[in-house]
Design a protein around this motif. Structure first.
Motif, mmCIF file in Angstrom:
data_model
loop_
_atom_site.group_PDB
_atom_site.id
_atom_site.type_symbol
_atom_site.label_atom_id
_atom_site.label_comp_id
_atom_site.label_asym_id
_atom_site.label_seq_id
_atom_site.Cartn_x
_atom_site.Cartn_y
_atom_site.Cartn_z
ATOM 1 N N ARG A 75 4.487 -7.578 -15.449
ATOM 2 C CA ARG A 75 4.295 -9.264 -16.485
ATOM 3 C C ARG A 75 5.697 -8.958 -17.662
ATOM 4 O O ARG A 75 5.057 -9.976 -18.026
ATOM 5 N N GLN A 76 5.029 -8.798 -18.601
ATOM 6 C CA GLN A 76 5.442 -7.954 -19.626
ATOM 7 C C GLN A 76 7.508 -8.345 -20.179
ATOM 8 O O GLN A 76 8.002 -8.724 -20.572
ATOM 9 N N ARG A 77 8.248 -7.919 -18.779
ATOM 10 C CA ARG A 77 9.143 -7.423 -17.972
ATOM 11 C C ARG A 77 9.416 -9.058 -18.106
ATOM 12 O O ARG A 77 10.471 -9.707 -18.835
ATOM 13 N N LEU A 78 8.851 -9.703 -17.017
ATOM 14 C CA LEU A 78 9.193 -10.896 -16.928
ATOM 15 C C LEU A 78 8.885 -11.774 -17.858
ATOM 16 O O LEU A 78 10.024 -13.093 -18.153
ATOM 17 N N ALA A 121 6.131 -8.377 -0.989
ATOM 18 C CA ALA A 121 6.217 -9.851 -0.935
ATOM 19 C C ALA A 121 4.430 -10.040 -1.984
ATOM 20 O O ALA A 121 4.912 -10.417 -2.410
ATOM 21 N N ASP A 122 4.001 -8.554 -1.599
ATOM 22 C CA ASP A 122 3.289 -8.224 -3.022
ATOM 23 C C ASP A 122 3.505 -8.714 -4.011
ATOM 24 O O ASP A 122 2.787 -9.644 -5.410
ATOM 25 N N LEU A 123 4.582 -8.272 -5.090
ATOM 26 C CA LEU A 123 5.258 -8.859 -6.225
ATOM 27 C C LEU A 123 5.304 -10.220 -6.162
ATOM 28 O O LEU A 123 4.261 -11.006 -7.281
ATOM 29 N N ALA A 124 6.134 -10.498 -5.303
ATOM 30 C CA ALA A 124 6.389 -12.356 -5.733
ATOM 31 C C ALA A 124 5.242 -12.717 -5.310
ATOM 32 O O ALA A 124 4.919 -13.734 -6.311
ATOM 33 N N ASN A 125 4.011 -12.598 -4.612
ATOM 34 C CA ASN A 125 2.524 -13.362 -4.630
ATOM 35 C C ASN A 125 1.707 -12.791 -5.722
ATOM 36 O O ASN A 125 0.942 -14.065 -6.349
ATOM 37 N N ARG A 126 1.454 -11.805 -6.834
ATOM 38 C CA ARG A 126 1.442 -11.503 -7.892
ATOM 39 C C ARG A 126 1.494 -12.661 -8.892
ATOM 40 O O ARG A 126 1.114 -12.951 -9.740
ATOM 41 N N PHE A 127 3.264 -13.059 -9.183
ATOM 42 C CA PHE A 127 3.525 -13.827 -10.108
ATOM 43 C C PHE A 127 4.293 -15.513 -9.704
ATOM 44 O O PHE A 127 4.994 -15.737 -10.425
ATOM 45 N N GLY A 128 3.699 -15.496 -8.267
ATOM 46 C CA GLY A 128 4.224 -16.442 -8.174
ATOM 47 C C GLY A 128 5.654 -16.866 -8.139
ATOM 48 O O GLY A 128 5.901 -18.378 -8.391
#
Length: 428
Positions: free
Chosen positions: A72-75, A101-108
């Motif tokens: 989250r901090q890097r994005l 897919a988990d990463l995509a869903n976690r951060f929209g």
């Protein structure tokens, strides 16, 4: 601040994710956009290509190794100064735990599905529907790779039903170079930038659909402050074509801990810089440069002298191989190395280690095609992310610690700092 963001994924490895992401990055950058690219999962080679294409350093996003807070901090930081964020997935969209897919869903993050269309037409629609609905994920659209022509692209578009075809990339006469650990290094090809430009020129995009993609808005999240455990310490860092596998976040972490990094090149037979307090030998391709390293007498003598003097040394994967007695290449030739670690690194044509690993709180991964024969007894072993079984050996010979384990320092900064400190100065 916000940026348009997309995760570039596929059904499997080898579908062209890196090629498409690099082509997009170069195209957007040439159009005047500020581009930040990321790579999902442990990887050193794809980020080098994406960095060349985007003009900016490429960090890793991985929910297990980097952690949700770190991702989250890097994005969030990228969203403050970029117009576009491109995240290249790893393997297939749903492969791994956690997956891309988990990463995509976690951060929209909306997903761009890269489909290798060279041997299909209407079946592309079935693949796209499966990739969207299996999770599900927010599928922004499809980019068809290795398309034979406009009529082929039209057939793919017709098969997608309610999923837009955001673009396509025709078959290329030249591809990005590959070898046993993945893509080749950008600096090894004089025409690497010309190849990236050719890819960008060949990319056919639906510009209106691209500009309609949603923007990612994340509030700024400052990086956590670290204790100055390495303040005043100078760390020698091997950096050249033989030792190129290092996470940018590792170097940022060492600097945040207070260290000064001093680069040098073993391939150029440069000795350790004067006045350094520790040595960091990252991984890379020492097997491709074994003859040159075997003749690097000044480098070998300096590292042996530093070890005899008790200088803390951390060597991972290729760095460890260069400190063994020898590297035996695939042709059966044995090349003498620095000889600090008993054993011979024997190259083979199949994987010897792959996957996430943890050593205490320190997380990372392993990926290598060699095995160390006749090594000393390990002082410890990492733990495999999958199943919790015994992972890579951690060797210690005097002030040297070495392993096939690639450590991700921000996962446990204090443990990482201890790798470069004398035993009496290490935090409890």
């Amino acid at each position: 601040m916000s940026a348009r963001a997309i995760l570039v994924a596929a059904a499997a490895s080898g579908q062209g994710k890196t090629t498409v992401t690099a082509a997009l990055a170069r195209r957007l950058r040439r159009d005047g956009a500020r581009v930040r690219a990321f790579k999902t999962g442990p990887d050193f080679l794809d980020p080098l290509t994406l960095a060349r294409a985007s003009g900016a350093e490429v960090d890793t996003l991985d929910l297990w190794m980097v952690g949700e807070a770190g991702c989250r901090q890097r994005l969030a930081a990228a969203a403050q100064d970029a117009d576009w964020i491109l995240v290249e997935a790893v393997m297939g969209l749903y492969d791994g735990a956690p997956s891309s897919a988990d990463l995509a869903n976690r951060f929209g993050l909306p997903v761009l599905a890269v489909l290798d269309a060279r041997a299909m037409a209407q079946t592309a629609g079935a693949l796209a529907l499966g990739l969207r609905d299996y999770g599900p994920v927010q599928l922004a659209g499809v980019l068809a790779n290795r398309v034979a022509g406009d009529s082929h692209a039209a057939m793919v578009a017709e098969s997608l039903r309610d999923i837009p075809l955001l673009g396509h990339l025709p078959r290329q006469a030249q591809s990005l170079p590959e070898r046993h650990l993945g893509l080749g290094l950008p600096d090894e090809l004089a025409d690497f930038d010309a190849r990236l430009d050719a890819l960008a020129d060949s990319l056919v995009l639906d510009d209106a659909a691209w500009q309609a993609l949603p923007r990612l808005t994340l509030p700024p999240e400052p990086a956590p402050a670290l204790p100055p455990l390495l303040a005043g310490r100078r760390l020698a860092l091997a950096r050249d074509a033989a030792f190129a596998f290092v996470y940018p976040a590792n170097l940022a972490c060492l600097r945040a801990l207070g260290a000064e990094l001093v680069e040098f090149s073993p391939l150029a037979d440069q000795p350790l810089p004067a006045g350094v307090d520790a040595l960091y030998l990252p991984g890379g391709y020492p097997e491709l440069h074994a003859e040159t390293l075997s003749r690097a007498r000044a480098w070998q003598a300096s590292v042996r002298a530093a070890h005899a003097a008790g200088l803390p040394i951390w060597a991972e994967c290729g760095g460890m191989m260069a400190l063994a007695d020898a590297i035996e290449t695939m042709d059966g030739h044995s090349w003498g190395m620095a000889g600090l670690l008993p054993g011979v690194a024997h190259m083979q044509d199949r994987l010897a280690g792959l996957g996430g690993q943890a050593w205490g709180a320190l997380r990372g991964h392993t990926f290598h095609y060699s095995r160390l024969e006749l090594p000393p007894e390990p002082q410890a072993h990492t733990v495999s992310q999958r199943g919790g079984g015994r992972g890579e050996a951690i060797y210690r010979v005097g002030s040297l610690q070495a392993s096939y384990f690639h450590a991700y320092f921000p996962s446990a900064p204090e443990q990482a700092a201890a790798l470069f400190l004398p035993a009496e100065d290490r935090p409890c």
